[in-house]
Scaffold this active site. Sequence first.
Site, mmCIF file in Angstrom:
data_model
loop_
_atom_site.group_PDB
_atom_site.id
_atom_site.type_symbol
_atom_site.label_atom_id
_atom_site.label_comp_id
_atom_site.label_asym_id
_atom_site.label_seq_id
_atom_site.Cartn_x
_atom_site.Cartn_y
_atom_site.Cartn_z
ATOM 1 N N VAL A 1 3.167 1.126 3.113
ATOM 2 C CA VAL A 1 2.607 -0.161 3.796
ATOM 3 C C VAL A 1 3.250 -1.291 3.192
ATOM 4 O O VAL A 1 3.133 -1.488 1.885
ATOM 5 C CB VAL A 1 1.212 -0.329 3.850
ATOM 6 C CG1 VAL A 1 0.830 -1.435 4.869
ATOM 7 C CG2 VAL A 1 0.538 0.962 4.403
ATOM 8 N N GLY B 1 0.794 -1.245 0.079
ATOM 9 C CA GLY B 1 0.006 -0.070 0.166
ATOM 10 C C GLY B 1 0.627 1.116 -0.060
ATOM 11 O O GLY B 1 2.055 1.173 0.348
ATOM 12 N N GLY C 1 0.234 5.536 0.687
ATOM 13 C CA GLY C 1 -0.680 6.520 0.972
ATOM 14 C C GLY C 1 0.055 7.847 1.394
ATOM 15 O O GLY C 1 1.202 8.111 1.185
ATOM 16 N N GLY C 2 -0.854 9.000 1.752
ATOM 17 C CA GLY C 2 -0.177 10.170 1.954
ATOM 18 C C GLY C 2 0.698 10.051 3.332
ATOM 19 O O GLY C 2 1.768 10.686 3.176
ATOM 20 N N TYR C 3 0.740 9.209 4.032
ATOM 21 C CA TYR C 3 1.365 8.959 5.299
ATOM 22 C C TYR C 3 2.638 8.336 4.836
ATOM 23 O O TYR C 3 3.750 8.576 5.588
ATOM 24 C CB TYR C 3 0.436 8.089 6.218
ATOM 25 C CG TYR C 3 1.178 7.567 7.318
ATOM 26 C CD1 TYR C 3 0.900 8.587 8.363
ATOM 27 C CD2 TYR C 3 1.629 6.376 7.457
ATOM 28 C CE1 TYR C 3 1.548 8.142 9.711
ATOM 29 C CE2 TYR C 3 2.418 6.220 8.807
ATOM 30 C CZ TYR C 3 2.376 7.101 9.918
ATOM 31 O OH TYR C 3 2.917 6.524 10.934
ATOM 32 N N GLY C 4 2.674 7.319 3.981
ATOM 33 C CA GLY C 4 3.906 6.668 3.716
ATOM 34 C C GLY C 4 3.328 5.317 2.823
ATOM 35 O O GLY C 4 2.404 5.113 2.345
ATOM 36 N N ASP D 1 -12.380 9.590 10.452
ATOM 37 C CA ASP D 1 -11.966 9.520 9.015
ATOM 38 C C ASP D 1 -12.567 8.252 8.505
ATOM 39 O O ASP D 1 -11.839 7.503 7.750
ATOM 40 C CB ASP D 1 -10.561 9.572 8.801
ATOM 41 C CG ASP D 1 -10.019 9.970 7.151
ATOM 42 O OD1 ASP D 1 -10.896 10.462 6.606
ATOM 43 O OD2 ASP D 1 -8.878 9.674 7.126
ATOM 44 N N LYS E 1 3.594 -0.247 8.707
ATOM 45 C CA LYS E 1 3.085 1.169 7.818
ATOM 46 C C LYS E 1 4.384 2.193 8.219
ATOM 47 O O LYS E 1 4.606 2.168 9.329
ATOM 48 C CB LYS E 1 1.970 1.818 8.547
ATOM 49 C CG LYS E 1 1.395 2.829 7.757
ATOM 50 C CD LYS E 1 -0.256 3.015 8.061
ATOM 51 C CE LYS E 1 -0.459 4.449 8.616
ATOM 52 N NZ LYS E 1 -1.892 4.528 9.109
#
Length: 962
Positions: free
Chosen positions: A654, A647, A649-652, A764, A668
């Site tokens: 996975v 995965g 995402g904006g966060y980083g 969220d 993550k």
Amino acid sequence: MASPSHCSCSSRLAHQRCLVFFLGFLTQMLVVTSDTNSQDAAALNALATLWKDTPSNWRSSDPCGDNWVGIECNNESRVTSISLSSLGLKGTLTGDIQYLTELQALDLSYNKGLTGGLPSSIGSLSKLVNLILVGCSFSGKIPYEIGSLSLLTFLSLNSNSFTGSIPSSIGNLSNLYWLDLADNKLSGTIPVSPGLDSLTHTKHFHFGMNQLSGIIPSKIFSSNMQLIHVLFDNNNLSGSIPPTLGLVKTLEVLRLDMNSLTGPVPSHLNNLTKVAELHLANNQLMGPLPNLTGMSALSFVDMSNNSFDESDVPSWFSTLPSLTSLYLEYSRIGGQIPPAIFNYSPLQTVKLKGNRFNGSLDVSAIENSQLELIDLQDNNISSIVLGGGYSKKLILVGNPACDQHNDLAYCKIPQLSAPSYSTPQNCVPVACASDQNLSPNCTCAYPYTGTLYFRSPSYSDLQNTTYYHILERELKASFLNEVPVDSVSLNNSFVNSFDNLEMNLQVFPSGKTSFSEVDVSRLGFILSNQTFKPTSIFGPFYFIGQAYPAAHEIAMSKKSNHLPVIIGAAAGAAALALVLIGCAAFVITQRTKVKRTAERRQASGSWNFTKGSSSSSSIPQLKGARHFSFNDIKKCTNNFSEANEIGDGGYGKVYKGVLNNGQLVAVKRAQEGSTQGVLEFNTEVELLSRVHHKNLVSLVGFCFDQDEQILVYDYVPNGTLKESLSGKSGVRLDWKRRLRVVLGAARGLAYLHELASPPIVHRDIKPSNILLDENLNAKVSDFGLSKPLGDKKKGHVSTQVKGTMGYLDPEYYMTQQLTEKSDVYSFGVLLLELITAKKPIEHGRYVVREVRLTMDKSKDLYGLHELIDPALGLGNRLGGFEKFVELAMKCVEESGIDRPTMGEVVKEIENIMQLAGMNPNADSASNSMSYAGASRSPVRHPYSNESFDYSGTEPSSRLEPK
Ligand SMILES: *[C@@H]1O[C@H](CO)[C@@H](O)[C@H](O)[C@H]1NC(C)=O
Ligand SMILES: *[C@@H]1O[C@H](CO)[C@@H](O)[C@H](O)[C@H]1NC(C)=O
Ligand SMILES: *[C@@H]1O[C@H](CO)[C@@H](O)[C@H](O)[C@H]1NC(C)=O
Ligand SMILES: *[C@@H]1O[C@H](CO)[C@@H](O)[C@H](O)[C@H]1NC(C)=O
């Protein structure tokens, strides 16, 4: 085994661990009183003492509370399902079974060590829906009392050693869908009135490979019947084929071969236009050769070795558009073979040995590249026109055309030993330990093995790899729904003496070298319960599994067996000491407990048993998160290899990883320099260490090391709800699955709002934050934005508005006051998204507004047809749809006060599920073995029509030959 050093614990958490321990202790106290209903516990324990080699955790006296392998319980801690396929059980089934009065499913398939008779008291199990005993060694008579199981839909007693006759009481099983008695030693006649003629819902009569005698009673067939498979082959049936057979318009496969049937074949057999496989061979049928004109679905015809009248080449010979296999040996047919026959159909094999064909054989114009064999031995063919058309096998031995030409290829009997297929290995083969096997994916492991038997495939070309590839793909997909499987391998296929296509199957585990006991029982169940439904070119099948516990497994489970008991006792004793001498003994005990948890995990393979019974899930459990070093993380993700990336995402990113103890995890990793990350990171660790619920993703640990912020979760294999809705993940979400997923998500949220203390607002909620586990249980994830509601009285906090556009509560947006009702709003949008499978805002249209404007309560489906996701299948009954829409619209009311609480939402979804014919508690409330896919839920059998939202009827998946 988990090495404690690998997951060293940070001292920061010592305080928390103290709490963890106290809670663990409390839970243990509760468990001692035993969850399981005492009658059920006694019955299971009685069975267990009579059986050898029971699953490794069958030690305690609390089957429900301790998640005994293969046992499912309901809310009231009554045993509802026993599923112990392929586990190498030995012993007998005694009358103790009768006390499990809530039992709905009993699957003991593929335990060759189960012997003796079936107790007549099995008739007391009035709730039984599935009874699956295929591939055991049961003997004696099938008890008459079996006819009392009035809810039974699936009865599979095949491949045992039952004797005596078929009890007429089976006719009382009016809900029966699947009746398989094949491959036993049953004798006597087929019972009717009373008997099988009253089974008007049954689709499968599988009685082959027995010693049944007498006539096929004409009463057994009527126009009320729904039969699709009638398999009476390999018996001693006599008399003629009853003309009433022509009334069963639903019939697709008919096997009457290898009996002693006489008389003429009913003249309107060709009324049965759905029949694809017709086997009448090896009887003494007389009269004219059956006229098959108009049987447009017919693929495989074998009427060899009967006593039909002499005839000329029948007119239907070259008119059957689906024919792959024409077997008419020794059928006294004369005349010239029309060349058209070879080209008209997708023909693969023509066997016409021992007839009176004469004249010239013309194969010069054959363009059909699928044709593999023309066998015309022992006919009167005088010459042959070869041309350049046909280069595959042709046998004319025993014809005048060969008199002078013994040296020609077609005048010799060719070697017909077909090279047997084996699933190819996609790599350079490596050497495995002697007791392991190499998977097609080149990993060494202990496969689950067995033999597949196809009773009537519609093709005969066993060398065409296409068919094997289809099977490999379908098998793997079917397993993957429930068990992590690396690959499947097929080999050694041949047609056996009962005219079944036989082949070996090996199923390899993914990410580990052996399957857990739970995995094995599930794999066995998928095959014994016919959850696996191959494309219908393969026809009806059965499977005989081998007992899985290979030596290593036994060794492994033995080791981990005793540990929980000993350590459990140690923990208990230590707890007592603790009460007396305070926190001194604490550290030691704690370490033991961690180890015990690890052992438990090991024993259950990758399944993480969570107890769903209300007593435990409502206690917020403190769950210490482990601290991992950066090196640990690097090791377990193979240095963050791209292959492990699952995965982004904006966060980083996975990654998938494997801990030392074999546990699969999702890792993550925050992007470098993501400052927002730090806050979110802390929030998530804090919250997730505090809450624990089966519908919330669970945090295994974290790493805060060398400027890295890494969260380690339990691996959730089926991706996000968003991926499933978009069709990306390959998990098909039909209406019932969607209901089950939203129920799980709602329960997770309700827990956060109503049971966590202080309550937590997720902030969220959206489909990309709902993960689906191997059983399609929803897991709410991503707590980066979550917020505890500190001051209970105020009921809201003022915060900077955060969330995702489209899901954001407008009231929160305006007032900046956060309450639980903001999540309810987002959840409402999510519900609408489940109906439409579109993003909430697309092309400037907002789904909430669209639905509000389009909705017309006077119409069917509230007039929303245009908006509904086509994947839901408008033809299917979407039970409770309207209530679902109403619920969604209540959740997205403008004002929070008008929206329901999550607890109310849960209740309403449960009501809706009932309208959809589902039991909201069947899966989620039962323990370990709950399956979202309805396949395991005993009440909804995949082979029973309504249940499975596969597209309803069987022939739909038939591969139509062009
Ligand atoms: C089958 O076909 C025959 C004529 O071919 C017809 O008389 C008979 O009614 C048909 N039977 C059924 C059940 O449709
Ligand atoms: C076979 O049946 C078809 C239609 O049912 C008919 O037209 C044909 O004449 C029959 N053939 C023979 C040989 O009876
Ligand atoms: C193998 O079978 C498939 C499906 O029936 C067919 O499309 C293909 O042409 C066959 N291949 C050969 C080489 O006959
Ligand atoms: C090999 O294993 C990987 C990972 O388990 C899987 O994605 C892939 O489909 C497998 N390949 C085959 C041929 O089964």
